[in-house]
Design a protein around this motif. Sequence first.
Motif, PDB file in Angstrom:
ATOM      1  N   HIS A   1       0.827  -1.210   0.000  1.00 40.15           N
ATOM      2  CA  HIS A   1       0.000   0.000   0.000  1.00 40.15           C
ATOM      3  C   HIS A   1       0.862   1.262   0.000  1.00 40.15           C
ATOM      4  CE1 HIS A   1      -3.398   2.629   0.896  1.00 40.15           C
ATOM      5  NE2 HIS A   1      -2.676   3.171   1.858  1.00 40.15           N
ATOM      6  N   LEU A   2       1.875   1.286   0.866  1.00 43.22           N
ATOM      7  CA  LEU A   2       2.756   2.460   0.927  1.00 43.22           C
ATOM      8  C   LEU A   2       3.513   2.642  -0.381  1.00 43.22           C
ATOM      9  CD1 LEU A   2       4.297   2.268   4.535  1.00 43.22           C
ATOM     10  CD2 LEU A   2       2.205   3.390   3.766  1.00 43.22           C
ATOM     11  N   ALA A   3       3.997   1.539  -0.931  1.00 42.56           N
ATOM     12  CA  ALA A   3       4.757   1.627  -2.183  1.00 42.56           C
ATOM     13  C   ALA A   3       3.881   2.141  -3.318  1.00 42.56           C
ATOM     14  CB  ALA A   3       5.316   0.248  -2.527  1.00 42.56           C
ATOM     15  N   HIS A   4       2.645   1.656  -3.379  1.00 44.97           N
ATOM     16  CA  HIS A   4       1.733   2.082  -4.458  1.00 44.97           C
ATOM     17  C   HIS A   4       1.402   3.564  -4.331  1.00 44.97           C
ATOM     18  CE1 HIS A   4      -1.628   2.097  -7.262  1.00 44.97           C
ATOM     19  NE2 HIS A   4      -2.370   2.660  -6.318  1.00 44.97           N
ATOM     20  N   GLU A   5       1.082   4.020  -3.120  1.00 44.52           N
ATOM     21  CA  GLU A   5       0.708   5.423  -2.922  1.00 44.52           C
ATOM     22  C   GLU A   5       1.864   6.356  -3.248  1.00 44.52           C
ATOM     23  OE1 GLU A   5      -2.263   6.763  -2.167  1.00 44.52           O
ATOM     24  OE2 GLU A   5      -3.102   4.748  -2.330  1.00 44.52           O
ATOM     25  N   ARG A   6       3.068   5.967  -2.860  1.00 41.50           N
ATOM     26  CA  ARG A   6       4.230   6.818  -3.152  1.00 41.50           C
ATOM     27  C   ARG A   6       4.528   6.834  -4.645  1.00 41.50           C
ATOM     28  NH1 ARG A   6       7.322   5.330   2.395  1.00 41.50           N
ATOM     29  NH2 ARG A   6       7.036   7.359   3.397  1.00 41.50           N
ATOM     30  N   ALA A   7       4.282   5.695  -5.306  1.00 37.74           N
ATOM     31  CA  ALA A   7       4.538   5.637  -6.744  1.00 37.74           C
ATOM     32  C   ALA A   7       3.580   6.535  -7.516  1.00 37.74           C
ATOM     33  CB  ALA A   7       4.405   4.190  -7.232  1.00 37.74           C
ATOM     34  N   THR A   8       2.408   6.764  -6.951  1.00 36.83           N
ATOM     35  CA  THR A   8       1.435   7.632  -7.628  1.00 36.83           C
ATOM     36  C   THR A   8       1.570   9.093  -7.204  1.00 36.83           C
ATOM     37  OG1 THR A   8      -0.218   7.161  -5.915  1.00 36.83           O
ATOM     38  CG2 THR A   8      -0.231   5.753  -7.883  1.00 36.83           C
ATOM     39  N   GLY A   9       2.582   9.391  -6.355  1.00 36.21           N
ATOM     40  CA  GLY A   9       2.859  10.766  -5.965  1.00 36.21           C
ATOM     41  C   GLY A   9       2.045  11.289  -4.799  1.00 36.21           C
ATOM     42  N   THR A  10       1.403  10.423  -4.049  1.00 40.63           N
ATOM     43  CA  THR A  10       0.622  10.855  -2.879  1.00 40.63           C
ATOM     44  C   THR A  10       1.559  11.323  -1.773  1.00 40.63           C
ATOM     45  OG1 THR A  10      -1.053   9.191  -3.427  1.00 40.63           O
ATOM     46  CG2 THR A  10      -1.149  10.164  -1.224  1.00 40.63           C
ATOM     47  N   GLY A  11       1.224  12.417  -1.115  1.00 39.08           N
ATOM     48  CA  GLY A  11       2.043  12.954  -0.040  1.00 39.08           C
ATOM     49  C   GLY A  11       2.020  12.076   1.198  1.00 39.08           C
ATOM     50  N   ASP A  12       3.076  12.180   2.004  1.00 39.74           N
ATOM     51  CA  ASP A  12       3.199  11.321   3.179  1.00 39.74           C
ATOM     52  C   ASP A  12       2.056  11.502   4.174  1.00 39.74           C
ATOM     53  OD1 ASP A  12       5.428  10.182   2.193  1.00 39.74           O
ATOM     54  OD2 ASP A  12       6.834  11.016   3.669  1.00 39.74           O
ATOM     55  N   SER A  13       1.648  12.743   4.405  1.00 39.72           N
ATOM     56  CA  SER A  13       0.566  12.983   5.364  1.00 39.72           C
ATOM     57  C   SER A  13      -0.724  12.319   4.915  1.00 39.72           C
ATOM     58  CB  SER A  13       0.333  14.485   5.550  1.00 39.72           C
ATOM     59  OG  SER A  13       1.465  15.106   6.097  1.00 39.72           O
ATOM     60  N   ARG A  14      -0.989  12.413   3.630  1.00 42.82           N
ATOM     61  CA  ARG A  14      -2.219  11.801   3.109  1.00 42.82           C
ATOM     62  C   ARG A  14      -2.129  10.281   3.160  1.00 42.82           C
ATOM     63  NH1 ARG A  14      -5.113  13.395  -2.640  1.00 42.82           N
ATOM     64  NH2 ARG A  14      -6.960  12.052  -2.368  1.00 42.82           N
ATOM     65  N   ILE A  15      -0.949   9.745   2.902  1.00 41.29           N
ATOM     66  CA  ILE A  15      -0.771   8.288   2.984  1.00 41.29           C
ATOM     67  C   ILE A  15      -1.015   7.812   4.414  1.00 41.29           C
ATOM     68  CG2 ILE A  15       0.876   6.389   2.770  1.00 41.29           C
ATOM     69  CD1 ILE A  15       2.266   7.965   0.560  1.00 41.29           C
ATOM     70  N   ALA A  16      -0.440   8.533   5.386  1.00 41.60           N
ATOM     71  CA  ALA A  16      -0.599   8.152   6.794  1.00 41.60           C
ATOM     72  C   ALA A  16      -2.062   8.178   7.206  1.00 41.60           C
ATOM     73  CB  ALA A  16       0.216   9.082   7.689  1.00 41.60           C
ATOM     74  N   LEU A  17      -2.783   9.225   6.792  1.00 35.64           N
ATOM     75  CA  LEU A  17      -4.210   9.308   7.109  1.00 35.64           C
ATOM     76  C   LEU A  17      -4.986   8.169   6.460  1.00 35.64           C
ATOM     77  CD1 LEU A  17      -4.863  13.154   6.818  1.00 35.64           C
ATOM     78  CD2 LEU A  17      -4.883  11.775   8.899  1.00 35.64           C
ATOM     79  N   GLY A  18      -4.592   7.817   5.253  1.00 34.41           N
ATOM     80  CA  GLY A  18      -5.254   6.718   4.565  1.00 34.41           C
ATOM     81  C   GLY A  18      -5.050   5.394   5.282  1.00 34.41           C
ATOM     82  N   VAL A  19      -3.835   5.184   5.774  1.00 35.59           N
ATOM     83  CA  VAL A  19      -3.532   3.948   6.510  1.00 35.59           C
ATOM     84  C   VAL A  19      -4.369   3.870   7.788  1.00 35.59           C
ATOM     85  CG1 VAL A  19      -1.746   2.738   7.818  1.00 35.59           C
ATOM     86  CG2 VAL A  19      -1.217   3.682   5.565  1.00 35.59           C
ATOM     87  N   LEU A  20      -4.414   4.981   8.529  1.00 33.93           N
ATOM     88  CA  LEU A  20      -5.196   4.999   9.774  1.00 33.93           C
ATOM     89  C   LEU A  20      -6.685   4.839   9.496  1.00 33.93           C
ATOM     90  CD1 LEU A  20      -3.363   7.856  11.716  1.00 33.93           C
ATOM     91  CD2 LEU A  20      -3.097   5.386  12.010  1.00 33.93           C
TER      92      LEU A  20
END
Length: 211
Positions: free
Chosen positions: A40-59
């Motif tokens: 999940h983290l690898a996919h989100e970063r590959a699509t250019g999603t910011g870290d804060s948004r990724i963290a919120l998505g995980v939670l």
Amino acid sequence: MTPERAAALVGRWVRFYTRDLPTPIAERRIAELDADLHDHLAHERATGTGDSRIALGVLSRMLRGLPADYSWRSHLFQIHLPENVMKKQKTAYRSAVVVALFAALPLLWGLGAVGLIGVEGDRADLMYLGVLAVGVVGALAARFRPAGMSRALLATAAATAVVAVIAFALGKHHSPATSVLELLGLNAFFTTLFAASAYLFHQATPHPTHP
């Protein structure tokens, strides 16, 4: 919060709700979730999603998945508990309820009818309303599940013992209507019943067998 810290929080949650399951099942669940989080983290970063948004998505995923996690855990408990053990737990639960009511109802009646500490109408009796409140609030917080009920009734037993200590500190044993023996005996009686109920609820708590 970074995505890695959010993922670590999810990992701790998974390890918590699998802590008393058979080791192979718990380890497989943890490995599945770790792999899913990594992808999940690898996919989100590959699509250019910011870290804060990724963290919120995980939670957010963790929170949305809580009901499914609970359902999965409950299903595993049903599989790994022999039928005769489940019957014993149901019997223990019913017995625990009976004992708790056997303590609470006379306590409530005593408050309204004759009083329990000192002369009738003594405001010290209101402390027992606090004892009953501990049990009711604890039961509601536990949603009547056996493990939580055990803790709630243990807290109720402790609260009853505290009432006795406070009553002695207030000198209620010097009242013409309440002797030392009566004060000790009454509170010991209710404390013992609440503690017995807590023990029975503990016996009713599911404990999966480990292969």
